[in-house]
Design a protein around this motif. Structure first.
Motif, short mmCIF file in Angstrom:
data_model
loop_
_atom_site.label_atom_id
_atom_site.label_comp_id
_atom_site.label_asym_id
_atom_site.label_seq_id
_atom_site.Cartn_x
_atom_site.Cartn_y
_atom_site.Cartn_z
N ILE A 6 0.85 -1.19 0.00
CA ILE A 6 0.00 0.00 0.00
C ILE A 6 0.89 1.24 0.00
O ILE A 6 1.70 1.43 0.91
N GLY A 7 0.74 2.07 -1.04
CA GLY A 7 1.48 3.32 -1.14
C GLY A 7 2.48 3.33 -2.27
O GLY A 7 3.61 2.87 -2.10
N LEU A 8 2.07 3.86 -3.42
CA LEU A 8 2.94 3.87 -4.59
C LEU A 8 3.41 5.29 -4.92
O LEU A 8 3.30 5.75 -6.06
N GLY A 9 3.92 5.98 -3.91
CA GLY A 9 4.62 7.23 -4.16
C GLY A 9 5.95 6.93 -4.84
O GLY A 9 6.19 5.81 -5.31
N HIS A 10 6.84 7.91 -4.88
CA HIS A 10 8.12 7.71 -5.58
C HIS A 10 8.90 6.55 -4.97
O HIS A 10 9.38 5.66 -5.68
N LEU A 11 9.03 6.54 -3.64
CA LEU A 11 9.75 5.45 -2.98
C LEU A 11 8.97 4.15 -3.05
O LEU A 11 9.52 3.09 -3.34
N GLY A 12 7.68 4.22 -2.76
CA GLY A 12 6.86 3.01 -2.74
C GLY A 12 6.85 2.28 -4.06
O GLY A 12 6.95 1.05 -4.11
N ARG A 13 6.76 3.03 -5.14
CA ARG A 13 6.77 2.39 -6.46
C ARG A 13 8.11 1.70 -6.72
O ARG A 13 8.15 0.60 -7.28
N ALA A 14 9.21 2.34 -6.30
CA ALA A 14 10.52 1.72 -6.49
C ALA A 14 10.65 0.45 -5.65
O ALA A 14 11.19 -0.57 -6.11
#
Length: 286
Positions: A6-14
């Motif tokens: 849960i959480g696909l910000g810049h870091l999360g997506r990476a």
């Protein structure tokens, strides 16, 4: 392993991309579903759907308010059958809030592992983050193989809240070094030294650091697409000041550094990478 995320910000997506690369499969929830485009994941409508499908769910969110929203409510993680499940929280939380997350998960029958990470998009994609963990040792050991997929260095700090406090302390060094580098480049350029030359010399001189290694190309190219934003470092330094207040501990450089990142909001580039603080030191055209 089939994991929830849960959480696909810049870091999360990476991080999610790295987990997929390591052979894990993912059921994912993100407030903006479009952020999952290009990732081979099972996209869910609610956090509840993720924990119903997975025994382990990773969170990588902006702040404690976002974590609270994901945990709570009818469609939240803890509104489902969370008993026996594990929540691994990569978010940099407020140290007070994270203590509550440990307890709320425990009451719901779930295990909560507090796991803020050091590093941003590039090390995350390469599995080279540093992972700080607090929580039950058995839960940490059970989660080790997952954490080793994203982290080159794992530190177990046991006591709830301690990993988060260590992350905040680390980010004083991170934000402070970046601010000094930004001011150094600003005064050097004002003195007529070309930026490329400045950065080349700093990289083998007084500026030699992991921060300069990571941000040198961004400074050269004026490319401030976010890996770790001004808004995030400002949030973390604000939490650090709350920690210092409770400890009755003075923070001298932290106060000035925090206000530099606060200035990025006034200037309208709080969403850019925190290396863009260099723009505050650029000599204005007359």
């Amino acid at each position: 392993m089939h994991l929830g995320f849960i959480g696909l910000g810049h870091l999360g997506r990476a991080v999610a991309g790295r987990l997929l690369e390591c052979g894990h499969t993912l059921s994912v929830y993100n407030r903006t579903p479009q952020r999952a485009e290009g990732l081979a994941v099972d996209l869910c409508d609610h956090p509840r759907d993720v924990i119903e499908k997975c025994d382990v769910v990773l969170l990588c969110l902006f702040d404690s308010t976002a974590v609270n929203a994901v945990l709570s409510g009818e469609n939240g993680l803890l509104g489902a059958s969370a008993s026996g499940k594990t929540v691994i929280d990569l978010t940099t939380n407020h140290f007070d809030a994270v203590a509550g997350f440990h307890e709320r998960c425990r009451l719901a029958g779930a295990a909560y592992l507090e796991c803020p990470v050091l590093g941003s998009v590039v090390p995350a994609a390469n599995g080279a983050l540093t992972v700080l963990a607090s929580g039950e040792e058995e839960v940490f050991e059970r989660s080790r193989s997952i954490l080793e997929s994203i982290g080159a260095h794992l530190f177990y700090l046991r006591k709830p809240g301690r990993a988060t406090k260590m992350k905040l302390v680390n980010n004083l060094a991170l934000g402070g070094i970046m601010a000094v580098l930004a001011e150094t480049v600003g005064i050097g350029e004002a003195a007529g030294i070309e930026r490329e030359t400045l950065l080349e010399i700093l990289a083998v001189g007084g500026g030699k650091s992991l921060v300069l290694d990571a941000k040198r190309q961004k400074l050269l190219d004026d490319d401030y697409t976010p890996h770790f934003s001004n808004a995030l470092i400002y949030k973390d330094l604000h939490c650090l000041q709350d920690l210092a207040y409770g400890l009755e501990q003075p923070l001298y450089t932290a106060a000035m550094v925090k206000e530099l990142y606060a200035r990025t909001f006034a200037e309208g580039f709080e969403g850019e990478d925190f290396a863009s603080v260099a723009k505050l030191f650029r000599k204005r055209e007359q």
